[in-house]
Design a protein around this motif. Sequence first.
Motif, mmCIF file in Angstrom:
data_model
loop_
_atom_site.group_PDB
_atom_site.id
_atom_site.type_symbol
_atom_site.label_atom_id
_atom_site.label_comp_id
_atom_site.label_asym_id
_atom_site.label_seq_id
_atom_site.Cartn_x
_atom_site.Cartn_y
_atom_site.Cartn_z
ATOM 1 N N GLU A 99 0.832 -1.198 0.000
ATOM 2 C CA GLU A 99 0.000 0.000 0.000
ATOM 3 C C GLU A 99 0.870 1.253 0.000
ATOM 4 O O GLU A 99 2.027 1.237 0.464
ATOM 5 N N PRO A 100 0.369 2.364 -0.535
ATOM 6 C CA PRO A 100 1.128 3.622 -0.520
ATOM 7 C C PRO A 100 1.513 4.021 0.898
ATOM 8 O O PRO A 100 0.776 3.763 1.852
ATOM 9 N N LEU B 64 6.201 1.611 -7.983
ATOM 10 C CA LEU B 64 5.059 1.703 -7.079
ATOM 11 C C LEU B 64 4.548 3.136 -7.038
ATOM 12 O O LEU B 64 5.319 4.087 -6.920
ATOM 13 N N GLU B 65 3.257 3.288 -7.139
ATOM 14 C CA GLU B 65 2.660 4.615 -7.074
ATOM 15 C C GLU B 65 2.527 5.062 -5.625
ATOM 16 O O GLU B 65 2.429 4.256 -4.707
#
Length: 254
Positions: free
Chosen positions: A78-79, A107-108
């Motif tokens: 997760e961010p 990954l954003e």
Amino acid sequence: MVYHVLNGDALVSGFKATGLSGEIIVARECLIEGDLKGETLPEFLENRARFVEDEFNEARVHYYNNVVPEFEKLLNAEPGSEFNLWFGYDLFCRANMWFVLSLLSHLEGDKEVNVVYPSFRDKHDIWLEFGRATSEQLQEAFDNRINFAGRDFRLAEDLWTAYKQTDLGRLHDLSIFHSPCFPYLPEVCQAHIDRFPYKGKKGRPERVIEDILKKNGRDFKTVFREFSAREGIYGFGDDQVRKIYDKVMKERNP
């Protein structure tokens, strides 16, 4: 979420003894050998699975059940997650770490990425990785972790691309960039470049093994021990050294 990416299963029990919180991800790869082709990640992983099947006589399903899911944990994080990468200084570890960083770079969202090296090692044994480190030594290494900035990610991605494509000239050029995230980078890149024959000379590992055979005897255990002492920078295990040893022995005794 906090993740600790360990380079192989050998460190798992020692890491758990530290009591550090976070989820463990184990990088179960050996990217210093085998097929690295693949324009997309699925293509790359399929080629790796085929290599493992051919080289170690393990069904491809084993790779997809034991190796791929660990990398998927990275991709599904997760961010805002924190990633601590526990890797040694040697080429074996660096190749795996460059790949892990190439995954994380896509990954954003925000993320914190740190590298944890065996900083407790003395200068003369830096290539020994974590080995049988004590909990105190592992804690010391964690306390000395180094944070990745944007420029370090860009360098990591470029290093992985050059390594993956066997672009030795580009790898040499990249090795001159200074980054606290990549200590001993010139030496490690040069060690990889030296693996390849050049102007009629055999690769460095072969030449070293030939020299060991002349001076230290033919027994593989002796050769492996001496090679590791001389060329710990490669991080080769007995499987990698055995292949080179067998090749040299075959050439000596056709």
